[in-house]
Design a protein around this motif. Structure first.
Motif, PDB file in Angstrom:
ATOM      1  N   ILE A   1     -10.163  -2.357 -12.284  1.00 24.61           N
ATOM      2  CA  ILE A   1      -9.983  -2.046 -10.865  1.00 24.61           C
ATOM      3  C   ILE A   1     -10.063  -0.547 -10.647  1.00 24.61           C
ATOM      4  CG2 ILE A   1      -8.285  -2.046  -8.988  1.00 24.61           C
ATOM      5  CD1 ILE A   1      -7.546  -4.900  -9.953  1.00 24.61           C
ATOM      6  N   GLU A   2      -9.442   0.216 -11.518  1.00 25.88           N
ATOM      7  CA  GLU A   2      -9.510   1.675 -11.406  1.00 25.88           C
ATOM      8  C   GLU A   2     -10.956   2.159 -11.497  1.00 25.88           C
ATOM      9  OE1 GLU A   2      -7.733   5.697 -13.547  1.00 25.88           O
ATOM     10  OE2 GLU A   2      -7.274   3.726 -14.378  1.00 25.88           O
ATOM     11  N   ALA A   3     -11.712   1.643 -12.468  1.00 28.05           N
ATOM     12  CA  ALA A   3     -13.107   2.065 -12.652  1.00 28.05           C
ATOM     13  C   ALA A   3     -13.974   1.648 -11.468  1.00 28.05           C
ATOM     14  CB  ALA A   3     -13.664   1.483 -13.947  1.00 28.05           C
ATOM     15  N   LEU A   4     -13.805   0.427 -10.982  1.00 34.13           N
ATOM     16  CA  LEU A   4     -14.609  -0.057  -9.849  1.00 34.13           C
ATOM     17  C   LEU A   4     -14.287   0.725  -8.578  1.00 34.13           C
ATOM     18  CD1 LEU A   4     -14.289  -3.849 -10.651  1.00 34.13           C
ATOM     19  CD2 LEU A   4     -16.438  -2.554 -10.636  1.00 34.13           C
ATOM     20  N   GLU A   5     -13.014   0.915  -8.301  1.00 31.94           N
ATOM     21  CA  GLU A   5     -12.605   1.672  -7.115  1.00 31.94           C
ATOM     22  C   GLU A   5     -13.088   3.125  -7.216  1.00 31.94           C
ATOM     23  OE1 GLU A   5     -10.651   0.902  -4.263  1.00 31.94           O
ATOM     24  OE2 GLU A   5     -10.537  -1.228  -4.728  1.00 31.94           O
TER      25      GLU A   5
ATOM     26  N   LYS B   1     -15.781   4.090  -8.546  1.00 32.43           N
ATOM     27  CA  LYS B   1     -17.211   4.062  -8.234  1.00 32.43           C
ATOM     28  C   LYS B   1     -17.464   3.857  -6.738  1.00 32.43           C
ATOM     29  CE  LYS B   1     -19.976   1.645 -10.923  1.00 32.43           C
ATOM     30  NZ  LYS B   1     -20.544   0.580 -11.785  1.00 32.43           N
ATOM     31  N   GLY B   2     -16.401   3.630  -5.960  1.00 36.16           N
ATOM     32  CA  GLY B   2     -16.557   3.413  -4.522  1.00 36.16           C
ATOM     33  C   GLY B   2     -16.683   1.945  -4.140  1.00 36.16           C
ATOM     34  N   ILE B   3     -16.372   1.042  -5.055  1.00 37.66           N
ATOM     35  CA  ILE B   3     -16.441  -0.397  -4.797  1.00 37.66           C
ATOM     36  C   ILE B   3     -15.048  -0.881  -4.416  1.00 37.66           C
ATOM     37  CG2 ILE B   3     -16.931  -2.656  -5.802  1.00 37.66           C
ATOM     38  CD1 ILE B   3     -18.789  -1.161  -7.798  1.00 37.66           C
ATOM     39  N   LYS B   4     -14.945  -1.503  -3.236  1.00 35.93           N
ATOM     40  CA  LYS B   4     -13.656  -2.046  -2.796  1.00 35.93           C
ATOM     41  C   LYS B   4     -13.420  -3.378  -3.499  1.00 35.93           C
ATOM     42  CE  LYS B   4     -13.720  -0.051   1.792  1.00 35.93           C
ATOM     43  NZ  LYS B   4     -13.879  -0.352   3.218  1.00 35.93           N
ATOM     44  N   VAL B   5     -12.363  -3.439  -4.269  1.00 40.20           N
ATOM     45  CA  VAL B   5     -12.023  -4.651  -5.006  1.00 40.20           C
ATOM     46  C   VAL B   5     -11.089  -5.502  -4.161  1.00 40.20           C
ATOM     47  CG1 VAL B   5     -10.926  -5.570  -7.088  1.00 40.20           C
ATOM     48  CG2 VAL B   5     -12.295  -3.477  -7.216  1.00 40.20           C
TER      49      VAL B   5
ATOM     50  N   SER C   1       6.939   0.733  -7.269  1.00 39.23           N
ATOM     51  CA  SER C   1       5.972   0.494  -8.333  1.00 39.23           C
ATOM     52  C   SER C   1       4.740  -0.232  -7.784  1.00 39.23           C
ATOM     53  CB  SER C   1       6.598  -0.312  -9.471  1.00 39.23           C
ATOM     54  OG  SER C   1       6.925  -1.614  -9.025  1.00 39.23           O
ATOM     55  N   TYR C   2       4.938  -1.044  -6.754  1.00 35.87           N
ATOM     56  CA  TYR C   2       3.819  -1.749  -6.136  1.00 35.87           C
ATOM     57  C   TYR C   2       2.876  -0.749  -5.472  1.00 35.87           C
ATOM     58  CZ  TYR C   2       1.269  -5.117  -3.326  1.00 35.87           C
ATOM     59  OH  TYR C   2       0.279  -5.876  -2.760  1.00 35.87           O
TER      60      TYR C   2
ATOM     61  N   THR D   1      -2.383   5.094 -10.772  1.00 30.63           N
ATOM     62  CA  THR D   1      -3.557   5.783 -10.254  1.00 30.63           C
ATOM     63  C   THR D   1      -3.719   5.532  -8.770  1.00 30.63           C
ATOM     64  OG1 THR D   1      -5.066   3.945 -10.662  1.00 30.63           O
ATOM     65  CG2 THR D   1      -4.715   5.485 -12.489  1.00 30.63           C
ATOM     66  N   LYS D   2      -4.398   6.444  -8.094  1.00 25.57           N
ATOM     67  CA  LYS D   2      -4.628   6.280  -6.654  1.00 25.57           C
ATOM     68  C   LYS D   2      -5.561   5.108  -6.379  1.00 25.57           C
ATOM     69  CE  LYS D   2      -8.371   9.593  -6.577  1.00 25.57           C
ATOM     70  NZ  LYS D   2      -8.932  10.812  -6.112  1.00 25.57           N
ATOM     71  N   GLU D   3      -6.485   4.808  -7.307  1.00 25.77           N
ATOM     72  CA  GLU D   3      -7.409   3.691  -7.120  1.00 25.77           C
ATOM     73  C   GLU D   3      -6.665   2.357  -7.134  1.00 25.77           C
ATOM     74  OE1 GLU D   3      -9.725   7.097  -8.803  1.00 25.77           O
ATOM     75  OE2 GLU D   3      -7.931   6.060  -9.480  1.00 25.77           O
ATOM     76  N   VAL D   4      -5.759   2.193  -8.079  1.00 27.82           N
ATOM     77  CA  VAL D   4      -4.976   0.957  -8.171  1.00 27.82           C
ATOM     78  C   VAL D   4      -4.054   0.847  -6.966  1.00 27.82           C
ATOM     79  CG1 VAL D   4      -3.214  -0.268  -9.508  1.00 27.82           C
ATOM     80  CG2 VAL D   4      -5.167   0.767 -10.672  1.00 27.82           C
ATOM     81  N   ALA D   5      -3.458   1.956  -6.563  1.00 31.71           N
ATOM     82  CA  ALA D   5      -2.581   1.951  -5.389  1.00 31.71           C
ATOM     83  C   ALA D   5      -3.365   1.567  -4.130  1.00 31.71           C
ATOM     84  CB  ALA D   5      -1.923   3.311  -5.216  1.00 31.71           C
ATOM     85  N   ALA D   6      -4.596   2.078  -3.980  1.00 28.98           N
ATOM     86  CA  ALA D   6      -5.427   1.744  -2.816  1.00 28.98           C
ATOM     87  C   ALA D   6      -5.755   0.251  -2.793  1.00 28.98           C
ATOM     88  CB  ALA D   6      -6.717   2.571  -2.833  1.00 28.98           C
ATOM     89  N   TRP D   7      -6.078  -0.301  -3.966  1.00 28.50           N
ATOM     90  CA  TRP D   7      -6.360  -1.738  -4.062  1.00 28.50           C
ATOM     91  C   TRP D   7      -5.124  -2.555  -3.671  1.00 28.50           C
ATOM     92  CZ3 TRP D   7      -4.071  -4.358  -8.432  1.00 28.50           C
ATOM     93  CH2 TRP D   7      -4.294  -5.731  -8.435  1.00 28.50           C
ATOM     94  N   ARG D   8      -3.982  -2.180  -4.216  1.00 23.62           N
ATOM     95  CA  ARG D   8      -2.746  -2.925  -3.907  1.00 23.62           C
ATOM     96  C   ARG D   8      -2.432  -2.853  -2.415  1.00 23.62           C
ATOM     97  NH1 ARG D   8       0.293  -4.571  -8.332  1.00 23.62           N
ATOM     98  NH2 ARG D   8      -0.205  -3.586 -10.308  1.00 23.62           N
ATOM     99  N   GLU D   9      -2.593  -1.693  -1.812  1.00 24.52           N
ATOM    100  CA  GLU D   9      -2.341  -1.546  -0.366  1.00 24.52           C
ATOM    101  C   GLU D   9      -3.322  -2.392   0.440  1.00 24.52           C
ATOM    102  OE1 GLU D   9      -0.065  -0.020   1.858  1.00 24.52           O
ATOM    103  OE2 GLU D   9       0.975  -0.256  -0.055  1.00 24.52           O
ATOM    104  N   ARG D  10      -4.591  -2.363   0.060  1.00 25.19           N
ATOM    105  CA  ARG D  10      -5.614  -3.135   0.754  1.00 25.19           C
ATOM    106  C   ARG D  10      -5.270  -4.617   0.734  1.00 25.19           C
ATOM    107  NH1 ARG D  10      -9.619  -2.476  -2.508  1.00 25.19           N
ATOM    108  NH2 ARG D  10     -10.022  -0.411  -1.715  1.00 25.19           N
ATOM    109  N   MET D  11      -4.842  -5.105  -0.436  1.00 25.77           N
ATOM    110  CA  MET D  11      -4.592  -6.532  -0.594  1.00 25.77           C
ATOM    111  C   MET D  11      -3.346  -7.004   0.151  1.00 25.77           C
ATOM    112  SD  MET D  11      -7.228  -7.627  -1.958  1.00 25.77           S
ATOM    113  CE  MET D  11      -6.693  -9.319  -1.913  1.00 25.77           C
TER     114      MET D  11
END
Length: 188
Positions: free
Chosen positions: A86-90, A92-96, A109-110, A117-127
């Motif tokens: 998820i970190e690598a995909l995010e 790269k600019g890919i929304k997971v 922690s969520y 990482t900010k990428e994992v945090a962005a994914w968690r917030e999005r979901m």
């Protein structure tokens, strides 16, 4: 008296995996990347690991190689969820879009993400949003539909070949068949 030769019926590269009936049998794990709009399969992989975790990045790279561009959005089955991917995909600019696993920890922690990482945090917030949940529901009508076709219509269930390279050929032939049928359906 000459004895009849005996050969193991199992594949030495297959690994025991838990089955829907609760038993364990030697198996392979097949992954597909499917376009949500057309149900065309853009990526396929086979592994002898019982989990899909850590396979999302490799299948996405197949999609990028075959189409010449990376997807903007990537709907990933919950079994694929790997914070590293998820970190690598995010990055790269890919929304997971994948369901985060509820580990029962506090909101802090969520928000930060287990990887911090900010990428994992962005994914968690999005979901957490209703929009992301609605987008994720598209998986049922696309990926799960294609998986069901592979099992029920095309017979992808038990392999009659041995070894990862030969086993990979079976779903690839099914992908060709499936994509030709989708092409015929889409141009009709």
């Amino acid at each position: 008296k000459i004895q009849e030769a005996r050969v193991s019926t199992t594949d030495p590269t297959a690994r025991p995996m838990k089955m829907p009936d609760g038993g364990f049998r030697p198996c392979y794990n097949v992954q597909f990347a499917t376009d949500t709009g057309s149900q065309v399969i853009l990526g396929a992989a086979v592994s002898n690991q019982g989990t899909d975790q850590g396979k999302a990045l490799g299948v996405e790279e197949q999609v990028e190689e075959r189409t010449g561009k990376q997807p903007e959005d990537y709907l990933v089955d919950g079994g694929f969820v790997s914070l590293k991917d998820i970190e690598a995909l995010e990055h790269k600019g890919i929304k997971v879009y994948a369901p985060p696993k509820d580990n029962g920890k506090l909101e802090v922690s969520y928000l930060l993400g287990a990887a911090g990482t900010k990428e994992v945090a962005a994914w968690r917030e999005r979901m957490k949003t209703e929009g992301a949940k609605a987008i994720y529901k598209e998986r049922a009508a696309t990926s799960e539909c294609v998986n069901a076709l592979m099992r029920n219509r095309y017979g992808l269930g038990q392999f009659t070949v041995r070894g990862l390279p030969k086993v990979l050929c079976v779903p690839l032939l099914m992908v060709l068949t499936h994509n030709l049928l989708r092409w015929i359906s889409l141009i009709s």
